[in-house]
Design a protein around this motif. Structure first.
Motif, PDB file in Angstrom:
ATOM      1  N   PHE A 279       1.077  -1.395   0.219  1.00  9.23           N
ATOM      2  CA  PHE A 279       0.172   0.244   0.152  1.00  9.23           C
ATOM      3  C   PHE A 279       0.800   1.564  -0.126  1.00  9.23           C
ATOM      4  N   THR A 280       2.029   0.955   0.401  1.00  5.65           N
ATOM      5  CA  THR A 280       2.852   2.335   0.994  1.00  5.65           C
ATOM      6  C   THR A 280       3.526   2.798  -1.090  1.00  5.65           C
ATOM      7  N   SER A 281       3.894   1.599  -1.018  1.00 16.18           N
ATOM      8  CA  SER A 281       4.521   1.430  -2.570  1.00 16.18           C
ATOM      9  C   SER A 281       3.247   1.916  -4.025  1.00 16.18           C
ATOM     10  N   SER A 282       2.608   1.533  -2.975  1.00 11.52           N
ATOM     11  CA  SER A 282       0.970   2.213  -3.839  1.00 11.52           C
ATOM     12  C   SER A 282       0.582   3.644  -3.608  1.00 11.52           C
ATOM     13  N   VAL A 283       0.909   4.203  -3.254  1.00 12.70           N
ATOM     14  CA  VAL A 283       0.756   5.699  -2.477  1.00 12.70           C
ATOM     15  C   VAL A 283       2.060   6.408  -2.704  1.00 12.70           C
ATOM     16  N   ILE A 284       3.303   6.068  -3.157  1.00 11.48           N
ATOM     17  CA  ILE A 284       4.847   6.569  -3.895  1.00 11.48           C
ATOM     18  C   ILE A 284       4.208   6.284  -5.693  1.00 11.48           C
ATOM     19  N   VAL A 285       4.179   5.745  -5.770  1.00 13.22           N
ATOM     20  CA  VAL A 285       4.398   5.631  -6.798  1.00 13.22           C
ATOM     21  C   VAL A 285       2.389   6.513  -7.407  1.00 13.22           C
ATOM     22  N   ALA A 286       1.613   6.848  -7.124  1.00 15.36           N
ATOM     23  CA  ALA A 286       1.250   7.854  -7.790  1.00 15.36           C
ATOM     24  C   ALA A 286       1.612   9.612  -7.497  1.00 15.36           C
ATOM     25  N   LEU A 313      -2.150  13.394  -8.788  1.00 14.78           N
ATOM     26  CA  LEU A 313      -1.638  11.834  -9.081  1.00 14.78           C
ATOM     27  C   LEU A 313      -2.557  11.359  -9.897  1.00 14.78           C
ATOM     28  N   SER A 314      -3.939  11.389 -10.570  1.00  9.46           N
ATOM     29  CA  SER A 314      -4.233  11.038 -11.131  1.00  9.46           C
ATOM     30  C   SER A 314      -3.790  11.426 -12.980  1.00  9.46           C
ATOM     31  N   ALA A 315      -3.942   9.892 -13.019  1.00  9.14           N
ATOM     32  CA  ALA A 315      -3.656   9.553 -14.461  1.00  9.14           C
ATOM     33  C   ALA A 315      -4.452   9.712 -15.570  1.00  9.14           C
ATOM     34  N   LYS A 316      -6.124  10.903 -15.068  1.00  8.59           N
ATOM     35  CA  LYS A 316      -6.786  11.184 -15.589  1.00  8.59           C
ATOM     36  C   LYS A 316      -6.780  12.645 -16.064  1.00  8.59           C
ATOM     37  N   SER A 317      -7.261  13.264 -16.516  1.00 12.02           N
ATOM     38  CA  SER A 317      -7.335  14.939 -17.594  1.00 12.02           C
ATOM     39  C   SER A 317      -7.894  15.544 -16.868  1.00 12.02           C
ATOM     40  N   PRO A 318      -7.879  16.900 -16.330  1.00 14.25           N
ATOM     41  CA  PRO A 318      -8.461  17.128 -15.212  1.00 14.25           C
ATOM     42  C   PRO A 318     -10.195  17.424 -15.899  1.00 14.25           C
ATOM     43  N   GLU A 319     -10.022  17.534 -17.012  1.00 14.83           N
ATOM     44  CA  GLU A 319     -11.816  17.221 -17.224  1.00 14.83           C
ATOM     45  C   GLU A 319     -12.752  15.528 -17.099  1.00 14.83           C
ATOM     46  N   GLU A 320     -11.336  15.089 -17.124  1.00 14.36           N
ATOM     47  CA  GLU A 320     -12.140  14.024 -16.976  1.00 14.36           C
ATOM     48  C   GLU A 320     -12.765  13.620 -15.325  1.00 14.36           C
ATOM     49  N   LEU A 321     -10.815  13.934 -14.524  1.00 15.73           N
ATOM     50  CA  LEU A 321     -11.705  13.814 -13.067  1.00 15.73           C
ATOM     51  C   LEU A 321     -12.817  14.842 -12.716  1.00 15.73           C
TER      52      LEU A 321
END
Lengths: 326, 326
Positions: A279-286, A313-321
């Protein structure tokens, strides 16, 4: 986005797994202090290199994730590698964060790199939730409970006791304390009232169980201030039932609003994790994604989770978010 | 930081109370469509003005908080006032956020102002938690439960039924569904399986209770898809036991990590609120601080909670935050 991993223990392996779940990222190389021939990684397309070769990867890695320990590795490694790469670490010695920040900031600013420190869940997501909740409810009380989960430090402490062959320690929040907080009672809680500690111990042949139990329960800093339970089990049982690294916990803020403070509110953030390092790794990767984007914008210097706008942090674009998550 | 409030209903009053809890802020004026003589506010040092006078306050207000409704007020007001002030609103019609964003962004950019829209808890803190949890656990499932709390829209719907004098509706999460999510079962839940609806109804003299109950329970969109309970009570009882505006809910994400997705994790964010408008107001006021700071940095345009680094919300300095909350 090409990612490097420096140090291939539980955390490094977790980062490798997390990269696989993020389609905009690719693991370029793992850097190890061991002989690369002896280190077997999971990603077929990535290389395993000696840590001394890292500098040669300067232009082939967008973000280097530093997976060393907080006690001795990170205070040296993070400032050192921030001179060459955008970096992310999970430095978790809360009291020493200001000095770590200063050292990393100086190195990263000079090199024009972005360095994110203390990324994970505590420090990390728990810190964020403390900040948000305090900003929203300026008048209130904070509570953090950890567990149920394995504390590496306390497990190590058990294993240092004479007569102990192996052991695992679980930190457990006291349910009645948690309930009192959730009910808005704003209790003042002592160390003992917040958590209990449960130990599973494998004895060396011929060791004195009563003596070991007494030594664990009275150990200063680690166990003396807690209600501690010690179970003696076989090596097989330890392996079978206690080889996981679960953890988690709760961040709560109980606060009041209204002209006469007549209304109470509770904000609770909870994590229940099968694997603490993954889980720590998943946060780090984001946050590695955020580091890459900030660097692309020309930013530099040391930052923490407090300084990063969530959208980074998100792979989505601001519009998608905005369309899908707001 | 000098704050203006536009619209003095439940939300406006909540903002006024929240400003009092933030020592770096001051309420300058409340703007109302009513006759200012008839509007009594709590802050002795602030003025009550006609909404038409707002423009005269252009240089005396740092952030204007727009407390209108999402249906008709905010789509007009927020772009209009973003031409004069840095603004914050709580626009909560999720489906129309993209068009609201576009209109506000154009106005704010042209005027060189900062506009934060859709600030509150949903949209707002719940959205943030969806984003963080999705970024951390890309493979997983999201759940949002609302309640136990008063739904204004559903209470209004009850009151429109013939024979109903007054009424309140509570949205209640189904405990078994919540438990299944927490246990990592990743259930597919229908509308009916997620929430129940409980109505407290005061009948008009001589109204037919059975007919009213039937009409409520079968009302399309509002009640037909839910298990709905209707209680008939006296006007006194409604006033005594149901005059509050509590609300809250849960945002959960259940996800997996590991090379073979072998580990499960649960992230849960929960709010338990005595007063929905006062909590929303408290979030808005924290984001007003961010709007002020962003504007001071020379930024402009429309932003949402996704675009704001958490540190901007806090009255503490970055150094204090790192030392005390990380």
């Amino acid at each position: 986005m090409k990612i490097g991993i420096l140090g291939y223990g539980n955390l490094g392996r977790g980062v490798e797994c997390a990269i696989r779940q993020n389609l905009d990222m690719e693991l370029a190389a793992v850097f190890t202090r061991r002989d690369p021939e002896t280190v077997k990684i999971l990603t077929e397309t990535a290389q395993v290199c000696r840590v001394g070769e890292a500098e040669q990867w300067k232009d082939r890695i967008d973000v280097m994730i530093i997976c060393g320990g907080s006690a001795t590795d990170l205070p040296k490694q993070t400032p050192e590698y921030a001179k060459l790469f955008n970096v992310v670490d999970s430095f978790d010695t809360h009291a020493r964060i200001p000095e770590h920040f200063a050292a990393v900031d100086a190195a990263a600013k000079e090199a024009g790199k972005v360095a994110l420190i203390s990324v994970g869940w505590d420090p990390g997501m728990f810190s964020l939730n403390r900040l948000y909740a305090n900003a929203i409810l300026p008048e209130g009380k904070d509570y953090t409970f950890w567990g149920r989960g394995v504390s590496q430090g306390h497990s190590d402490a058990i294993r240092r006791v004479e007569g102990v062959k192996d052991g695992k320690q679980y930190t457990i929040p006291v349910e009645t304390a948690l309930t009192a907080v959730r009910n808005g009672e704003n209790p003042d809680l002592t160390t003992r009232q917040k958590h209990t500690r449960e130990c599973f111990v494998v004895l060396e042949e011929g060791a004195d169980a009563a003596k070991v139990e007494q030594e664990i329960k009275t150990m200063p800093n680690y166990f003396a201030d807690y209600d501690t339970t010690v179970h003696f089990i076989s090596e097989e049982e330890l392996k079978k039932n206690h080889s996981g690294i679960p953890h988690g916990g709760f961040v709560l803020r109980s606060g009041v609003t209204g002209w006469e403070k007549e209304h109470s509110h509770l904000i609770e953030y909870r994590l229940k994790l099968d694997s603490n390092p993954e889980f720590t790794s998943s946060v780090i990767v984001a946050y590695a994604r955020a580091a890459y984007r900030l660097a692309s914008e020309g930013q530099s210097g040391c930052k923490t989770v407090f300084d990063i706008a969530p959208a980074y942090l998100s792979a989505k674009s601001p519009e998608e978010l905005r369309a899908s998550m707001l």
